[in-house]
Write a protein that holds these residues in place. Structure first.
Motif, PDB file in Angstrom:
ATOM      1  N   GLN A   1       0.810  -1.213   0.000  1.00 44.77           N
ATOM      2  CA  GLN A   1       0.000   0.000   0.000  1.00 44.77           C
ATOM      3  C   GLN A   1       0.849   1.270   0.000  1.00 44.77           C
ATOM      4  N   HIS A   2       2.139   1.136   0.245  1.00 47.05           N
ATOM      5  CA  HIS A   2       3.027   2.301   0.340  1.00 47.05           C
ATOM      6  C   HIS A   2       4.080   2.225  -0.768  1.00 47.05           C
ATOM      7  N   LYS A   3       3.655   2.460  -1.986  1.00 48.68           N
ATOM      8  CA  LYS A   3       4.573   2.391  -3.128  1.00 48.68           C
ATOM      9  C   LYS A   3       5.721   3.400  -3.027  1.00 48.68           C
ATOM     10  N   PRO A   4       5.476   4.640  -2.581  1.00 46.30           N
ATOM     11  CA  PRO A   4       6.605   5.591  -2.503  1.00 46.30           C
ATOM     12  C   PRO A   4       7.723   5.127  -1.577  1.00 46.30           C
ATOM     13  N   THR A   5       7.364   4.527  -0.432  1.00 45.41           N
ATOM     14  CA  THR A   5       8.422   4.088   0.484  1.00 45.41           C
ATOM     15  C   THR A   5       9.119   2.831  -0.035  1.00 45.41           C
ATOM     16  N   ILE A   6       8.412   1.992  -0.784  1.00 51.44           N
ATOM     17  CA  ILE A   6       9.081   0.859  -1.429  1.00 51.44           C
ATOM     18  C   ILE A   6      10.111   1.373  -2.431  1.00 51.44           C
ATOM     19  N   PHE A   7       9.694   2.354  -3.227  1.00 48.76           N
ATOM     20  CA  PHE A   7      10.617   2.943  -4.191  1.00 48.76           C
ATOM     21  C   PHE A   7      11.807   3.581  -3.476  1.00 48.76           C
ATOM     22  N   LEU A   8      11.548   4.267  -2.365  1.00 51.22           N
ATOM     23  CA  LEU A   8      12.628   4.880  -1.599  1.00 51.22           C
ATOM     24  C   LEU A   8      13.605   3.829  -1.087  1.00 51.22           C
ATOM     25  N   ALA A   9      13.088   2.714  -0.595  1.00 53.12           N
ATOM     26  CA  ALA A   9      13.949   1.652  -0.077  1.00 53.12           C
ATOM     27  C   ALA A   9      14.824   1.064  -1.179  1.00 53.12           C
TER      28      ALA A   9
END
Length: 299
Positions: free
Chosen positions: A159-167
């Motif tokens: 549900q948190h695509k931006p934080t996955i991308f950040l990781a």
């Protein structure tokens, strides 16, 4: 008494042996490379293209259409290109900054160099697992937040695509910047300090010397590093797979899914063909944009 000279007997000329055609020396030198490239690059490429556009009944575009209709394909294209757009500038900024710092010969310069290139010796999957232990729900980052009295966060939740991308960006930045750093440091070894000192004598500031003296002479090294790093960024797979699986699809990851999980090597070959074409296009673009003019090469 008269002596008569005996007629001289003519010896038949020896038959000349035909000269053997000599193989040119340059061909002998590049021969092993040609065999190597043909066996490990040209022939697999031909087979892969054939798998992408050939079926049991002959040439077909069915596998390409199936690739385009896959709901994961376009997100994989988007995330892969987004990784390149974000990662490449960040990695070159950090690599050039670290190389400039080493150029000033600080204390323990050798120690700094070896610390910065440690990630180069770590495999993609191992780097992904290291950062998984940081970003997972019970990882080090949430432990620090809990110690500070803050609530943890599901960094790798679908549900948190931006934080996955950040990781993924942080993990790739830590893992692959060292490759660019090593190439840039090697290029800086060939820049005479006389140019920099002469510019300083004539009143050029540090940023002017960096822009007009150092970076132009680094152009060949930057060109090589950009080509290698972009191709490797297109092949990002293990880090994204370890951190998010198919919640963060990338092109090489989709190739793996179609070949291994879905048992369809034809669609996998079609996606691999897309990666190859994008790699060739970006390499040609870098070679043209960063080409050193003939007048500058002679200086």
């Amino acid at each position: 008494m008269t002596l008569t000279a005996e007629p001289a007997t003519e010896t038949p000329p020896r038959a000349r042996r035909p000269r053997r055609a000599r193989v040119p020396a340059p061909l002998l030198l590049i021969g092993p490379s040609l065999v190597f490239m043909t066996a490990l690059f040209a022939w697999p490429t031909i087979v892969g293209v054939g798998q992408a556009v050939t079926g049991d009944d002959g040439p077909t575009l069915a596998y390409l259409r199936r690739m385009f209709d896959d709901p994961y394909f376009w997100p994989a294209v988007r995330y892969t290109l987004l990784l390149i757009v974000v990662l490449i500038p960040l990695q070159f900024t950090f690599a050039i900054a670290m190389a400039l710092l080493l150029r000033e010969r600080p204390r323990f310069a050798g120690f700094h160099f070896y610390v910065w290139v440690i990630p180069l010796a770590i495999s993609d999957l191992a780097a992904g697992l290291v950062w998984l232990s940081v970003f997972t729900d019970r990882g080090y980052l949430n432990s620090v937040l809990d110690h500070l009295g803050l609530d943890g966060y599901a960094w790798l939740s679908f549900q948190h695509k931006p934080t996955i991308f950040l990781a993924v960006v942080v993990a790739e930045l830590w893992r692959a910047t060292s490759l660019v750093f090593v190439i840039v440091v090697a290029g800086m070894q060939n820049i005479p300090k006389d140019y920099d000192e002469a510019a300083a004598v004539f009143g050029a500031t540090y940023w002017q010397r960096l822009r007009h003296v150092i970076l132009p002479q680094l152009r060949p090294s930057i060109q090589v590093a950009m080509i290698l790093r972009t191709i490797l960024a297109l092949q990002t797979f293990a880090v994204a797979q370890a951190l998010a699986g198919r919640d963060f699809p990338v092109l090489v990851g989709e190739t793996y899914q179609w070949y291994s999980s879905l048992q369809n090597p034809h669609v996998a070959a079609a996606i691999a063909l897309v990666v190859l074409l994008v790699s060739l296009a970006t390499s040609i673009a870098y070679l043209r944009l960063l080409r050193v003019p003939a007048g500058e090469e002679a200086r």
